[in-house]
Design a protein around this motif. Structure first.
Motif, PDB file in Angstrom:
ATOM      1  N   SER A  55      28.702 122.076 -11.481  1.00  0.00           N
ATOM      2  CA  SER A  55      29.808 122.952 -11.869  1.00  0.00           C
ATOM      3  C   SER A  55      31.171 122.297 -11.648  1.00  0.00           C
ATOM      4  O   SER A  55      32.171 122.726 -12.232  1.00  0.00           O
ATOM      5  CB  SER A  55      29.733 124.273 -11.108  1.00  0.00           C
ATOM      6  OG  SER A  55      29.861 124.030  -9.719  1.00  0.00           O
ATOM      7  N   LYS A  58      32.835 118.331 -16.013  1.00  0.00           N
ATOM      8  CA  LYS A  58      32.795 118.740 -17.421  1.00  0.00           C
ATOM      9  C   LYS A  58      31.837 117.798 -18.125  1.00  0.00           C
ATOM     10  O   LYS A  58      31.651 116.652 -17.715  1.00  0.00           O
ATOM     11  CB  LYS A  58      34.186 118.660 -18.028  1.00  0.00           C
ATOM     12  CG  LYS A  58      35.153 119.630 -17.371  1.00  0.00           C
ATOM     13  CD  LYS A  58      36.400 119.780 -18.194  1.00  0.00           C
ATOM     14  CE  LYS A  58      37.412 120.671 -17.529  1.00  0.00           C
ATOM     15  NZ  LYS A  58      37.015 122.030 -17.359  1.00  0.00           N
ATOM     16  N   GLY A  60      30.241 116.211 -21.929  1.00  0.00           N
ATOM     17  CA  GLY A  60      30.574 115.970 -23.318  1.00  0.00           C
ATOM     18  C   GLY A  60      29.587 115.033 -23.977  1.00  0.00           C
ATOM     19  O   GLY A  60      28.781 114.380 -23.319  1.00  0.00           O
ATOM     20  N   GLN A  65      33.902 117.692 -25.393  1.00  0.00           N
ATOM     21  CA  GLN A  65      33.296 118.605 -24.445  1.00  0.00           C
ATOM     22  C   GLN A  65      32.261 119.499 -25.124  1.00  0.00           C
ATOM     23  O   GLN A  65      32.496 120.016 -26.223  1.00  0.00           O
ATOM     24  CB  GLN A  65      34.384 119.478 -23.819  1.00  0.00           C
ATOM     25  CG  GLN A  65      34.317 119.482 -22.327  1.00  0.00           C
ATOM     26  CD  GLN A  65      35.446 120.278 -21.719  1.00  0.00           C
ATOM     27  OE1 GLN A  65      36.590 120.109 -22.085  1.00  0.00           O
ATOM     28  NE2 GLN A  65      35.097 121.124 -20.800  1.00  0.00           N
ATOM     29  N   TYR A  81      32.215 114.085 -16.948  1.00  0.00           N
ATOM     30  CA  TYR A  81      33.603 113.810 -16.583  1.00  0.00           C
ATOM     31  C   TYR A  81      33.921 114.414 -15.221  1.00  0.00           C
ATOM     32  O   TYR A  81      33.751 115.608 -15.020  1.00  0.00           O
ATOM     33  CB  TYR A  81      34.561 114.403 -17.622  1.00  0.00           C
ATOM     34  CG  TYR A  81      34.183 114.073 -19.044  1.00  0.00           C
ATOM     35  CD1 TYR A  81      34.211 112.766 -19.506  1.00  0.00           C
ATOM     36  CD2 TYR A  81      33.768 115.074 -19.922  1.00  0.00           C
ATOM     37  CE1 TYR A  81      33.862 112.459 -20.814  1.00  0.00           C
ATOM     38  CE2 TYR A  81      33.426 114.778 -21.227  1.00  0.00           C
ATOM     39  CZ  TYR A  81      33.468 113.478 -21.663  1.00  0.00           C
ATOM     40  OH  TYR A  81      33.116 113.180 -22.945  1.00  0.00           O
ATOM     41  N   PRO A  83      36.609 115.577 -12.200  1.00  0.00           N
ATOM     42  CA  PRO A  83      37.948 116.173 -12.280  1.00  0.00           C
ATOM     43  C   PRO A  83      39.040 115.132 -11.998  1.00  0.00           C
ATOM     44  O   PRO A  83      38.809 114.150 -11.288  1.00  0.00           O
ATOM     45  CB  PRO A  83      37.934 117.263 -11.209  1.00  0.00           C
ATOM     46  CG  PRO A  83      36.705 117.062 -10.417  1.00  0.00           C
ATOM     47  CD  PRO A  83      35.806 116.130 -11.143  1.00  0.00           C
TER      48      PRO A  83
END
Length: 118
Positions: A55, A58, A60, A65, A81, A83
């Motif tokens: 969580s 991200k 993609g 994404q 990805y 943060p």
């Protein structure tokens, strides 16, 4: 002439992630046709240690994404990805402060002017 695209029975997928700067992990996966992005992450043993914190990241495919339910296609590249640790605008301000001169990108040239006027 009718063109028919047949989905291969086995998908070749590339999974790429980086948990910290300078570290890159890359794994090639063979998955059955119809697999989703989430299923690809679950079957990769090298990625198992990251799954509990999924969580935080991200996801993609080829730089766009996508949700976990996205169906995969042959030769997709799944990217995880992390943060951002620094706001990009703040990083640019800091570089300017350290260098003491304007940072010029190739997209916005100074039209023959130098950053320091004599």
């Amino acid at each position: 002439m009718v063109r028919v695209d047949l989905e291969p029975a086995v998908l070749s997928i590339e999974l790429v992630w980086s948990l910290k700067a300078g570290e890159l992990c890359r794994v090639d996966l063979q998955l059955p046709s119809g697999s989703t992005l989430g299923q690809a992450l679950q079957v990769c043993p090298e990625f198992a240690s990251v799954l509990p914190r999924l969580s935080e990241f991200k996801l993609g495919i080829w730089g766009r994404q996508q949700p976990l339910a996205t169906p995969l296609r042959d030769r997709d590249r799944i990217e995880v990805y992390r943060p951002l640790t620094v706001d990009p605008k703040e990083a640019r301000r800091q570089r300017y402060k350290d260098r003491g001169e304007r940072i010029v990108s190739r997209h916005r040239p100074l039209a023959g002017k130098t950053s320091r006027q004599a």
